[in-house]
Design a protein around this motif. Structure first.
Motif, PDB file in Angstrom:
ATOM      1  N   VAL A 283     -66.221  88.324  43.424  1.00 57.08           N
ATOM      2  CA  VAL A 283     -67.054  88.486  44.622  1.00 57.08           C
ATOM      3  C   VAL A 283     -68.094  87.372  44.704  1.00 57.08           C
ATOM      4  O   VAL A 283     -68.327  86.790  45.765  1.00 57.08           O
ATOM      5  CB  VAL A 283     -67.773  89.857  44.630  1.00 57.08           C
TER       6      VAL A 283
ATOM      7  N   GLU B 173     -66.830  83.923  45.683  1.00 62.00           N
ATOM      8  CA  GLU B 173     -66.596  83.834  47.129  1.00 62.00           C
ATOM      9  C   GLU B 173     -67.920  83.746  47.888  1.00 62.00           C
ATOM     10  O   GLU B 173     -68.056  82.942  48.806  1.00 62.00           O
ATOM     11  CB  GLU B 173     -65.778  85.025  47.640  1.00 62.00           C
TER      12      GLU B 173
ATOM     13  N   TYR C 298     -72.858  89.952  51.460  1.00 63.02           N
ATOM     14  CA  TYR C 298     -72.122  90.135  50.214  1.00 63.02           C
ATOM     15  C   TYR C 298     -72.762  91.182  49.307  1.00 63.02           C
ATOM     16  O   TYR C 298     -72.074  91.757  48.466  1.00 63.02           O
ATOM     17  CB  TYR C 298     -71.979  88.798  49.482  1.00 63.02           C
TER      18      TYR C 298
ATOM     19  N   ARG D 196     -71.191  94.360  50.499  1.00 57.71           N
ATOM     20  CA  ARG D 196     -69.765  94.285  50.191  1.00 57.71           C
ATOM     21  C   ARG D 196     -69.536  94.511  48.690  1.00 57.71           C
ATOM     22  O   ARG D 196     -68.618  95.225  48.286  1.00 57.71           O
ATOM     23  CB  ARG D 196     -69.203  92.914  50.602  1.00 57.71           C
TER      24      ARG D 196
ATOM     25  N   GLU E  64     -69.966  98.198  47.883  1.00 57.14           N
ATOM     26  CA  GLU E  64     -68.834  98.976  48.416  1.00 57.14           C
ATOM     27  C   GLU E  64     -67.611  98.853  47.501  1.00 57.14           C
ATOM     28  O   GLU E  64     -66.966  99.849  47.155  1.00 57.14           O
ATOM     29  CB  GLU E  64     -68.504  98.426  49.809  1.00 57.14           C
TER      30      GLU E  64
END
Lengths: 178, 178
Positions: A139, A142, A161, A164, A167
């Motif tokens: 993650v 990215e 992010y 995200r 999650e």
DNA sequence: ACCTGAACACCGTTCAAGT
DNA sequence: ACCTGAACACCGTTCAAGT
């Protein structure tokens, strides 16, 4: 006074915060240290070795996780601690990924080991470590790549992010700690 | 005959298989295409844009996953399909990570969407997609980095990333599909 | 529309030589 | 032991000019 590894790593981290990995060349680093580029090669055999030392410093900053009631709570804690340390330095995820591939010790492994010892399920420690480490780095690589692209092309869509990350982490933890 | 994007991407992939990302410079690429380096900039605005096109080609090779009895089986299928496509090209994980950060469509997202539609739990699709995608790329980036380091320093310890990948994947799937 | 030629501003790394 | 000076062999990118 003579240069030493730790001073070089300090300055490298400073340069990273100012301009990211592209701004941290052996030449800018040498200039900042008032030294010729070739001088760095007396202390480190290569730039990659230097970056591995930077990665170890970043990983040393992963906050230890206290004991908690559930295994899921502890695993969430380590994952977030690693993310905070790695996301805190520009291009930190790429650098730490390099460091781990080069053999740096992974603090997540030890923390997961302790969690499994406390809450049972020690035979799953290796799989949990792989899953959480790769997830955090995946993650964050990215995110930081996206950040670098958006700096050049302001028309790019923004992504949150942090949420995200949470999650995806909850999706992973849903059954992991069972 | 005139150059076109698809021929450039073809040649770039060939160069990657021969020498990895360090061997795929705009200059080697141009030489292979019997063209000056500057000619490439008529077709792509930057090397990064070219790499994004390579990433899209790699992602297009992710095999579609057929319907299965359990959600876990389908999620395992997509994850493995993505890993096979990405690990199949040297430095593919780094390139695909760049592509996704640049906005390439993620085939995992669609597959996870279909799985959730079939087996229920559609509100978890986003978290599952993030978790599986970041995991696959995280493991594979480390694997390919490790591979590149080991090529230079043969004294490095070898790691079996295929079984490590499966072990971590099972740890993730243990509760995800519940 | 598509490409050449030549340049600009960089890289990491090596190595003899200095102190 | 620790560093300089100078070079080697590269990079990505730009841009006027050609066809």
């Amino acid at each position: 006074m003579a240069l030493n590894k730790s001073a070089v790593v300090d300055t490298a981290l400073g340069l990273l915060h100012e301009a990211g990995l592209p701004g941290m060349s052996m030449r800018t680093l040498a200039t900042r240290l008032n030294v010729q580029p070739s001088a760095l090669y007396w202390h480190f055999p290569s730039k990659q070795a230097l970056l591995t030392a930077v990665a170890e410093r970043v990983l040393a900053d992963v906050a230890p996780v206290e004991a908690r009631a559930s295994a899921a709570d502890e695993l969430r804690g380590v994952s977030r601690a690693m993310r905070i340390a790695v996301a805190g330095v520009p291009d930190g995820a790429e650098i730490v990924a390099l460091g781990l591939a080069a053999g740096a010790v992974n603090p997540v492994a030890e923390a997961v080991g302790r969690t499994c010892a406390r809450h049972g399920g020690g035979e799953r420690a290796a799989g949990l470590t792989t899953a959480l480490t790769a997830y955090v780095l995946g993650v964050t690589v990215e995110e930081q790549t996206h950040h670098n692209l958006a700096a050049v092309d302001p028309a790019m869509s923004r992504v949150d992010y942090d949420s995200r990350f949470d999650e995806g982490l909850e999706a992973m933890l849903a059954g992991m700690a069972g």
